[in-house]
Design an enzyme around this catalytic site. Structure first.
Site, PDB file in Angstrom:
ATOM      1  N   CYS A  75       9.096  20.907  -1.247  1.00 28.88           N
ATOM      2  CA  CYS A  75       8.995  20.142  -2.504  1.00 28.88           C
ATOM      3  C   CYS A  75       9.272  18.656  -2.262  1.00 28.88           C
ATOM      4  O   CYS A  75      10.399  18.267  -1.954  1.00 28.88           O
ATOM      5  CB  CYS A  75       9.980  20.731  -3.506  1.00 28.88           C
ATOM      6  SG  CYS A  75      10.213  19.752  -4.992  1.00 28.88           S
ATOM      7  N   CYS A  99      11.893  17.126  -4.616  1.00 22.65           N
ATOM      8  CA  CYS A  99      13.235  17.593  -4.230  1.00 22.65           C
ATOM      9  C   CYS A  99      13.783  16.743  -3.095  1.00 22.65           C
ATOM     10  O   CYS A  99      14.955  16.364  -3.091  1.00 22.65           O
ATOM     11  CB  CYS A  99      13.192  19.059  -3.810  1.00 22.65           C
ATOM     12  SG  CYS A  99      12.639  20.195  -5.088  1.00 22.65           S
TER      13      CYS A  99
END
Length: 192
Positions: free
Chosen positions: A114, A117
């Site tokens: 991600c 993230c």
């Protein structure tokens, strides 16, 4: 790299996407560009060169560039209040502990693939040092055996941050909104 794949990569890295579509995108990108580099029109347009050729002008985007170039593993060497959750039992135990003891805590649901993230990970580490009394439980959603617990918590996207105070969930942030993250931490966990 074909223009369509380039646009999808940038969009996925900056805005994030649902786990299944990201996995599909990653597979497609791997099949088209990494496994068959001869399919690209120019050798300098391979994926490894693509991420390092971005030029970012603002500080937040420069941080994003550093996280794109850095390794995907994150360390919490200086932040003892970050707990890496590696099993369903650890997640349930952490939730139970937070609710029973009314401990301030953040459950940070993330994934190694991600982009958003990776973007907010250094911010979370910084905030963990600023608010050491709030425990941050870092949960990789791709950890085997966590799917039932994640479904019961309604985790459908990453990054997702659940904020607990006085044994109750106060709020949730979905996405990499740094300003909202900092404001939420300040309002919930500031010690007067």
């Amino acid at each position: 790299m074909r223009g369509n794949n380039k646009a999808l990569l940038v969009r996925a890295l900056i805005f994030g996407s649902h786990r299944s579509s990201m996995n599909s995108f990653s597979r497609r990108l791997h099949e088209n560009l990494i496994s068959n580099p001869s399919k690209t029109s120019h050798p300098s347009k391979s994926l490894s060169n693509f991420t390092t050729k971005f030029h970012f002008s603002t500080p937040y985007l420069q941080l994003f560039q550093r996280t794109l170039s850095s390794s995907s593993s994150s360390s919490s060497s200086g932040a003892s209040n970050i707990v890496l959750v590696k099993s369903d039992e650890e997640l349930n135990s952490g939730l139970k502990n937070v609710q029973e003891k009314s401990s301030p805590a953040v459950f940070y649901f993330t994934a190694t693939w991600c982009g958003p993230c990776k973007f907010i990970s250094p911010v979370i580490e910084e905030l963990s040092k600023k608010y050491p009394h709030a425990t941050i439980y870092k949960v990789d959603i791709d950890t085997e055996g966590l799917q039932n617990a994640l479904a019961s918590l309604n985790i459908a996207a990453v990054p997702t941050l659940d904020f607990y105070k006085n044994g109750k969930k106060e709020t949730t942030i979905v996405g990499a909104d740094v300003a909202k993250l900092k404001n939420t931490m300040e309002s919930l966990y500031r010690e007067d």
